[in-house]
Design a protein around this motif. Sequence first.
Motif, PDB file in Angstrom:
ATOM      1  N   GLU A 425      -6.349  -7.694  -7.686  1.00  0.00           N
ATOM      2  CA  GLU A 425      -7.144  -8.922  -7.751  1.00  0.00           C
ATOM      3  C   GLU A 425      -6.459 -10.050  -6.993  1.00  0.00           C
ATOM      4  O   GLU A 425      -7.113 -10.826  -6.289  1.00  0.00           O
ATOM      5  CB  GLU A 425      -7.367  -9.337  -9.208  1.00  0.00           C
ATOM      6  N   ALA A 429      -8.006 -11.895  -3.693  1.00  0.00           N
ATOM      7  CA  ALA A 429      -8.181 -13.348  -3.704  1.00  0.00           C
ATOM      8  C   ALA A 429      -7.441 -14.003  -2.546  1.00  0.00           C
ATOM      9  O   ALA A 429      -7.879 -15.034  -2.022  1.00  0.00           O
ATOM     10  CB  ALA A 429      -7.683 -13.923  -5.035  1.00  0.00           C
ATOM     11  N   ILE A 485     -12.898 -10.409  -8.077  1.00  0.00           N
ATOM     12  CA  ILE A 485     -11.681 -11.219  -8.238  1.00  0.00           C
ATOM     13  C   ILE A 485     -11.604 -11.712  -9.686  1.00  0.00           C
ATOM     14  O   ILE A 485     -12.611 -12.211 -10.213  1.00  0.00           O
ATOM     15  CB  ILE A 485     -11.702 -12.435  -7.280  1.00  0.00           C
TER      16      ILE A 485
END
Length: 485
Positions: A425, A429, A485
Amino acid sequence: MLTFLGFAMIATFLVLIMMKKMSPIAALVLIPALFCVFAGKGAHLGDYVIDGVGKLAPTAAMLMFAIVYFGVMIDVGLFDPIVRGILRFCKADPVRVVVGTAVLAAIVSLDGDGSTTFMITVSAMYPLYKRLGLSLVVMTGVAATANGVMNTLPWGGPTARAATALKLDASDIFVPMIPALAVGLLFVFGLAYVLGLKERRRIGKLVLPGAEEPASGQAPEPAEERLLVATTGSADAGTATTGSAGSASDSTSVSVPASGAVTSGSAAQEDGFQGLDPRRPTLRPRLYWFNAGLTVALLTAMITELLPIPVLFLLGAALALTVNFPHMPDQKARIAAHADNVLNVAGMVFAAAVFTGVLSGTGMVKHMADWLVDAIPEGMGPHMALVTGLLSLPLTYFMSNDGFYFGVLPVLAEAGAAHGVSPLEIARASLVGQALHMSSPLVPAVYVLVGMAKVEFGDHTRFTVKWAALTSLVVLGAGMLFGII
């Protein structure tokens, strides 16, 4: 102290170039040299600069020979079919022209190289923008933002850096991000449509020469000089003359200077406006498939990392020149034709080496990154993916991708792991800031864009930053909405 000096140096640089108080090359050299002295490390300035130049020398070499290679490919007509297709779509409608710019930039960005994208896009669209009187910063802004979204391709650089830094698989990072990136690209196309509407309101909807008959009793103007502006738009003061009462559609005739267009003879061909002269002497139609095959082979070798990219472009440029222009005077003429762009871009890269060398050598970058990470509130720990996405905007703009992905991202990933946030994640991002990154003064390719488009870097920055930042936030929002995300 170094944290403050780092932010002050970047702010001073941006303010001076946007206010046009200094040229980008002068600002990239003199401002970091001055701040290096302020930091008490003036004695080491030479070491910092040499280190920065050493790191950016391969990039400068790549850009130099890439400009020569793709310049030759444009000269010999390799991209003419693509250009004609885009221009047929664009016609003379500002909306279509700006949207076509975004589409072309996105398509060419599939090769993963920003410099290539900008050279092809500007070569195709610049004559049309000049001929129709459209804003060139709209062209550079749209092209840079579209390329920024596409720069997240695994072979584009950022995804590979994130995967390497966090020891992850690049496909695990990129593939789930595709829906969010697709939303970002659609947003860029929508933005291009809105900017095109603004341009249409400013100059009107144009009709190509020969598309409309002149009014009875009105002498026709030369085809290559005349465009018709519909009554829905307004012409610049001093250039418009009111048409006769019996003119078709009550149109207003506006003379548009031909300067900047690379057409010769009549601009009205059966297939529409020609952005590239279809009769230029450098065309090599018999070698079209050789040039196409050479370009595909070159791009394939780049993606598969067969050889370092600077070496590939050096070999490609030498081979392209030798085969297409076997006579020495012709080769010299082609090199001379692209020398301005080569010198401008190489100069910018080596000047940027001073800026990056001082930022890294003095430790300003590290102190700035540490300060930002430490400033994150403890309660934001479970939301480190969101924090990473937001930080990726300013950090990838003010730092190189290497500095961000190898220096800052591991720290953010560790902070996220402590609160149960997956490194995947965090890595995803970290990609959202690339739309803004591509207009950073530390990205060599942006100097190719503004140099070929003859746009001041400060003007490009003022116009593009807000739209590019908004695009990055759209990608981040879509990633959170889709649960990526």
